[in-house]
Design an enzyme around this catalytic site. Structure first.
Site, mmCIF file in Angstrom:
data_model
loop_
_atom_site.group_PDB
_atom_site.id
_atom_site.type_symbol
_atom_site.label_atom_id
_atom_site.label_comp_id
_atom_site.label_asym_id
_atom_site.label_seq_id
_atom_site.Cartn_x
_atom_site.Cartn_y
_atom_site.Cartn_z
ATOM 1 N N HIS A 348 0.850 -1.194 0.000
ATOM 2 C CA HIS A 348 0.000 0.000 0.000
ATOM 3 C C HIS A 348 0.881 1.237 0.000
ATOM 4 O O HIS A 348 1.840 1.326 0.765
ATOM 5 C CB HIS A 348 -0.901 0.016 1.239
ATOM 6 C CG HIS A 348 -1.734 1.245 1.375
ATOM 7 N ND1 HIS A 348 -1.622 2.109 2.441
ATOM 8 C CD2 HIS A 348 -2.681 1.779 0.560
ATOM 9 C CE1 HIS A 348 -2.473 3.110 2.287
ATOM 10 N NE2 HIS A 348 -3.129 2.925 1.160
ATOM 11 N N SER A 349 0.578 2.171 -0.901
ATOM 12 C CA SER A 349 1.267 3.465 -0.931
ATOM 13 C C SER A 349 2.776 3.271 -1.114
ATOM 14 O O SER A 349 3.211 2.588 -2.031
ATOM 15 C CB SER A 349 0.938 4.246 0.345
ATOM 16 O OG SER A 349 1.367 5.575 0.267
ATOM 17 N N LEU A 350 3.598 3.819 -0.205
ATOM 18 C CA LEU A 350 5.048 3.690 -0.321
ATOM 19 C C LEU A 350 5.487 2.226 -0.252
ATOM 20 O O LEU A 350 6.506 1.841 -0.838
ATOM 21 C CB LEU A 350 5.739 4.500 0.777
ATOM 22 C CG LEU A 350 7.271 4.523 0.759
ATOM 23 C CD1 LEU A 350 7.788 5.196 -0.508
ATOM 24 C CD2 LEU A 350 7.820 5.224 1.995
#
Length: 678
Positions: A348-350
């Site tokens: 998720h995300s980074l």
């Protein structure tokens, strides 16, 4: 409450009381035969928002704990796996320990008697010792039909058993224990219940024992993963629960035929090890004292992005993520020796960017003969040679290239290579010619060793080959672009991973697409993820319907205007001329045909668009589409900005996301949805 001591304060008159159930329930009945032992259920205690919450084990785990408890063997040293093997209960200690991640141990209790909590309607179990006293008192009351039993708990709380249907609990009054005074029945009474079946609590069934697939989930920036500031462990728990529910509704036939069990999702935490390096202390020294909470949030969350772009801390992060996944994988195999399924990873995300960088730097094993077009090593050698030659041409030293090549002098020896970036050719990802150091006679499709700004660290090797990589709300596309990469080779694929799905919410401010980097010359929409209940969301269908309706109205209006204009510009005819009717009848089909042709002209692009051939988006996902967009909810469409942050954190409880993940995982095993979603 932990002390087993309890004393009976008073005993009711043996004669029937108006409040006693004997006056209307037990007449002419054998009261001794009415007593049945209480059925225990096992609970564990969790601290949620600084409050103790008692949560029931699922029915199968509770039964296993009860069987181990009643086996007659010594409970000390007895360990019972629960929650699908993610937790172990040490029966003698009455403690529950997490297996795969660090977590504060939870107290475990064999529960039979409960009272209603102070501020909410949740029931709290009494201690095992005091519950036993309550049960013995209840048994005597039922057997002898003698009620209004009054007991005092170790905490000087008063419990009165009026009858089987009415049992109450009084909290001790402050100061009532002075001078040895006896606690009194004051304050608001709380309900007391016997047996878990008499309290309002959700007890779930157990999870399937068979595990078909393992998915590691890596979080993004900061310790909190959603708007409720929950950890990655809690968010992955939600995602796992959603997936289990979807298996029952969308893979029902496969479950009934015992083709499938379940998919296990395990969290991978890298934030805690990163911030335990002492960097937080160093940051605190230089942090300004003003707006303290905002600065703390920045240090604890947003700075993770900068840490990842630092060679020192990037090495810590990739080492932590890879070593954690390897450690958990090894432990998982030890605890599940019969596991034969595959492994996938999700970020998720980074976290998705971290996994992307790790995957691009994996080395396929030497035993694998899977070198297709766009494989890793040939591009490295060619890219290095071409780049050295191109650099020498720029310096007008082309005549020395043969000498350097003969003496095996490369760019490192000449000090030309950038020390802080990994090369594009190592990643086998192309660069457009304007970003490369090629000369005019170099073709645009040569992928040269020019560097894409990726931090130069030693990327660890995973102990397994992931089958699919799922990215949720991912900034991968943005980071690659900022690093200087403009295009991804359509033939490129991860060395050890076959699939890649970039899943995002349309309002997610952190998410970026990948497919336009593979096919930059063509504009096309991402794949719309079907709603888990089928069809599109109603407001999206309504929006498309209104768009089509407005197009039809526009076409009809244009046709009417043309007809009116022609009627105005038509030459006048004598009144009642016989040919007028004939000409009008000839003109109207003409106009109607024009009108219909106008409509067809407008509708033709739509029809062509629907029947367009599938777009070739390269081999990054094995030839399949890469970008998949969720459908926004009706309320979200009212204000995109209001729901932007929530959109970035919506994936953990998204049935549509979980269903796409399950569908793609089980397709690799030849198992499909009961009914394909449209």
């Amino acid at each position: 409450m932990s002390s087993p001591e309890s004393r009976q304060l008073s005993q009711s008159d043996p004669s029937p009381s108006p409040n006693s159930c004997s006056s209307f329930e037990l007449i002419d009945m054998d009261v001794g035969s009415l007593y049945e032992p209480v059925s225990p259920h096992w609970f564990y205690c969790k601290m949620i928002d600084s409050k103790e919450i008692w949560i029931p084990f699922n029915s199968e785990d509770s039964q296993q704990l009860e069987e181990a408890y009643g086996s007659g063997k010594d409970c000390n040293g007895r360990v019972v796996p629960t929650d699908g093997g993610r937790y172990d209960v040490h029966l003698g200690e009455r403690m529950r320990y997490a297996v795969y991640w660090d977590e504060v141990p939870s107290e475990v209790r064999r529960c039979t008697w409960f009272y209603k909590g102070d501020k909410d309607n949740k029931y709290v179990p009494y201690s095992e010792s005091f519950s036993q006293v309550l049960e013995e008192t209840y048994m005597l009351a039922v057997t002898l039909d003698e009620w209004k039993k009054k007991l005092e708990s170790p905490n000087r709380e008063i419990i009165i058993l009026h009858n089987p249907k009415l049992m109450v609990h009084y909290q001790p009054i402050a100061g009532s224990d002075e001078w040895g005074s006896t606690p009194t029945e004051q304050g608001r009474p709380r309900t007391v219940k016997r047996g878990v079946e008499n309290i309002s609590v959700d007890i779930h069934c157990g999870e399937p024992l068979q595990i078909d697939h393992l998915v590691f989930v890596v979080h993004g920036i900061g310790p909190a993963c959603d708007l409720r500031f929950r950890s990655i462990v809690q968010c992955v728990n939600d995602f796992r629960t959603v997936s289990l529910n979807l298996l029952q509704t969308h893979f029902k036939k496969a479950q009934e035929n015992q083709q499938i069990g379940r998919v296990e999702f395990l969290p991978v935490n890298w934030h805690s090890p990163l911030h335990s390096t002492g960097v937080d202390v160093d940051l605190q020294r230089i942090t300004l004292p003003s707006i303290n909470r905002l600065r703390h949030f920045t240090n604890d969350t947003i700075l993770d992005v900068f840490f990842y772009n630092s060679p020192t801390y990037c090495q810590t992060i990739v080492d932590t993520v890879a070593s954690e996944m390897n450690r958990i994988y090894t432990l998982f195999l030890q605890r599940n020796p019969d596991f034969k399924g595959g492994v996938s990873i999700a970020g998720h995300s980074l976290g998705s960017l971290i996994l992307f960088d790790i995957l691009t730097n994996q080395k396929d094993s030497l035993g694998d003969i899977d070198s297709e077009k766009g494989s890793l090593h040939p591009v490295v050698d060619q890219g290095a040679a071409l780049t050295l030659e191109a650099d020498l041409k720029k310096l007008h030293l082309s005549e020395f290239f043969d000498v350097f090549e003969k003496e095996k002098v490369d760019k490192d020896a000449l000090g030309i290579n950038r020390p802080t970036t990994a090369s594009v050719s190592e990643l086998n990802i192309p660069k457009d010619s304007e970003f490369s150091s090629s000369t005019d006679d170099t073709k645009n499709d040569d992928y040269l060793d020019v560097g894409i700004g990726q931090v130069s660290v030693k990327y660890p090797r995973l102990n397994y080959k992931p089958e699919i990589f799922f990215a949720f709300g991912s900034p991968i596309g943005m980071f690659l672009t900022v690093r200087g990469l403009r295009r991804i080779d359509p033939n490129y694929k991860f060395p050890t991973c076959k699939g890649f799905f970039n899943i995002y919410h349309p309002f997610d401010p952190v998410a970026y697409r990948i497919e336009p980097m593979v096919v930059p010359e063509v504009e096309f929409e991402p794949m719309l993820i079907p709603h888990h209940k089928g069809r599109k969301r109603m407001h999206l269908e309504l929006r498309e319907g209104l768009t089509r309706m407005s197009m039809d109205l526009k076409n009809n209006l244009l046709g009417s205007l043309r007809m009116a204009w022609k009627s105005f510009t038509r030459a006048p005819y004598p009144a009642l001329q016989p040919s007028e009717t004939a000409e009008d009848t000839e003109a109207e089909p003409e106009l109607s045909s024009e009108k219909s042709s106008d409509v067809n002209i407008e509708e033709t692009p739509l029809a062509v668009k629907e029947e367009a051939p599938p777009i070739n988006v390269g081999m990054l996902n094995g030839g399949q589409r890469i970008d998949y967009v969720l459908q926004e909810k009706p309320i979200e469409s009212f204000n995109e900005y209001l729901f932007a942050l929530q959109s970035h954190l919506c994936y953990w409880e998204s049935e549509d996301t979980a269903l796409l993940v399950l569908k793609e995982i089980y397709q690799t095993q030849g198992v499909f949805l009961d009914q394909p979603l449209q």
